[in-house]
Design a protein around this motif. Structure first.
Motif, PDB file in Angstrom:
ATOM      1  N   ILE A 294       0.896  -1.036  -0.096  1.00 44.47           N
ATOM      2  CA  ILE A 294       0.170   0.000   0.125  1.00 44.47           C
ATOM      3  C   ILE A 294       1.091   1.172  -0.046  1.00 44.47           C
ATOM      4  CG2 ILE A 294      -1.887   1.311   1.270  1.00 44.47           C
ATOM      5  CD1 ILE A 294      -2.700  -1.582   2.341  1.00 44.47           C
ATOM      6  N   GLU A 295       2.073   1.168   0.659  1.00 46.93           N
ATOM      7  CA  GLU A 295       2.765   2.344   0.845  1.00 46.93           C
ATOM      8  C   GLU A 295       3.569   2.647  -0.614  1.00 46.93           C
ATOM      9  OE1 GLU A 295       5.317   2.498   4.415  1.00 46.93           O
ATOM     10  OE2 GLU A 295       6.584   3.884   3.236  1.00 46.93           O
ATOM     11  N   ASN A 298      -0.489   3.241  -3.750  1.00 44.48           N
ATOM     12  CA  ASN A 298      -1.645   3.690  -2.771  1.00 44.48           C
ATOM     13  C   ASN A 298      -3.021   3.136  -3.435  1.00 44.48           C
ATOM     14  OD1 ASN A 298      -2.964   5.060  -0.898  1.00 44.48           O
ATOM     15  ND2 ASN A 298      -3.523   6.430  -2.187  1.00 44.48           N
ATOM     16  N   ARG A 301      -4.756   0.114  -2.181  1.00 46.40           N
ATOM     17  CA  ARG A 301      -5.132  -0.183  -0.937  1.00 46.40           C
ATOM     18  C   ARG A 301      -6.791  -0.891  -0.579  1.00 46.40           C
ATOM     19  NH1 ARG A 301      -6.191   4.659  -3.177  1.00 46.40           N
ATOM     20  NH2 ARG A 301      -7.986   5.851  -2.791  1.00 46.40           N
TER      21      ARG A 301
END
Ligand SMILES: C[S@@+](CC[C@H](N)C(=O)[O-])C[C@H]1O[C@@H](n2cnc3c(N)ncnc32)[C@H](O)[C@@H]1O
Length: 313
Positions: A294-295, A298, A301
């Motif tokens: 996710i980092e 994005n 997510r």
């Protein structure tokens, strides 16, 4: 010249692991896009294995043809994955009648979202289009021809938008003077139809754009048909893996897998089964992206990966 197709494959390792790829097996990537998942599937296939790459977007087809030029055990097919039965029946001469794995990584690619003139993005002003295939009804048609009730139903159902009624009324009011042509005009109408407090946080047009995109591409309908038609096309032990990006799709896949996994439905006090229902699949644990993924990306997510393994018929 190689066309650049920016898209970071989501849940890549997890989806490849979920398919339990056999070197000599037959696999279909129904949403081949930029070919990220396809390339990873190919790495696990031996020379006897086969990969069928399907996409409905001609731009993706061009990229796939360039990326996999000269690869002998691949077929690149321009079609909607909901036509899975027809696609497979057209491959009998290539020795394909059933699949050992099907991957669907649903939705739009970053390439589609970021190409302003495709009209998917509320961040850029472009003609209202949103057609993944480039054919058929566009977002412009939906916005300018649906009745207020139809618009409100679409925006509420597919966008889960609280202000669906007022946005639909705003659209109908605006188009009385001239047709709504661009994403920018639509964004302004949406913003003007919502109370100030609702415009804080996520982009106010996010839900309405999602809803119109789902309607234009018939996303839920084609997904349901594809799943129903895919199961009989799978070999025993074959895996159907689906990556979804919003709750409506995820719910559809979850419920479909649950329905397939259901065994005997006879009342508990029946001494023997009379319904004869047997589970058609074994459902695997649902997976989400790691915090690290996710980092890095994005857009991953909201992704969920659901897999089902076909049982003996
Ligand atoms: C999220 S991207 C897939 C990215 C790909 N997995 C990768 O790693 O590059 C989704 C792709 O699926 C295609 N697509 C979506 N719905 C489709 C459908 N019903 N039939 C065929 N292709 C579809 C889109 O055109 C898009 O290229």
């Amino acid at each position: 010249m190689t066309m650049s197709f920016n898209h970071t494959s989501v849940l890549l390792q997890e989806s490849i692991d979920s398919l339990h790829i056999q070197p000599g097996g037959v696999y279909m990537d129904g949403t081949a896009g930029g070919g990220g998942h396809c390339a990873a599937i190919l790495e696990h296939l031996g020379s006897a294995g086969k990969l069928i790459c399907v996409d409905q977007d001609p731009a993706a087809l061009e990229v796939l043809a360039q990326r996999f030029v000269g690869v002998p055990n691949i077929k690149i097919i321009h079609n909607n994955f909901s036509n899975i039965k027809t696609i497979i029946s057209g491959l009998s001469e290539w020795g394909v009648t059933r699949l050992d794995g099907l991957l669907l990584d649903i939705g739009v690619s970053s390439y589609q979202l970021d190409t302003a003139q495709r009209g998917f993005s509320y961040h850029a002003d472009a003609p209202l289009d949103m057609r993944m295939s480039g054919e058929g009804m566009s977002a412009r048609d939906v916005v300018n021809t649906y009745s207020e009730q139809e618009l409100s139903a679409v925006i509420f159902r597919y966008g889960e938008e609280k202000f669906a009624r007022s946005i639909a009324a705003g659209i109908v009011r605006a188009r009385q003077s001239a047709p709504i042509e661009t994403t920018g005009e639509l964004v302004e109408i949406i913003k003007a139809s919502m109370p100030a407090a609702a415009k804080r946080g996520a982009h106010p047009a996010r839900r309405t754009f999602q809803a119109i995109r789902i309607e234009v591409n018939r996303e839920l309908e084609v997904l349901e048909k594809a799943l129903d038609d895919a199961l009989p096309c799978m070999n025993e032990g074959g895996v159907i893996s689906v990556i979804t990006f919003h709750s409506l799709e995820d719910r559809l896949v979850k419920n479909k897998f649950r329905e397939w996994a259901q065994g005997c439905t006879c009342p508990k006090d029946f001494p023997v089964c009379v319904c004869g229902k047997k589970p058609r699949v074994k459902v695997c644990k649902v997976l989400s992206p790691s915090p690290a993924e996710i980092e890095n990306n994005n857009r991953s997510r909201s992704a969920r990966l659901r897999s089902a393994i076909k049982c003996a018929e």
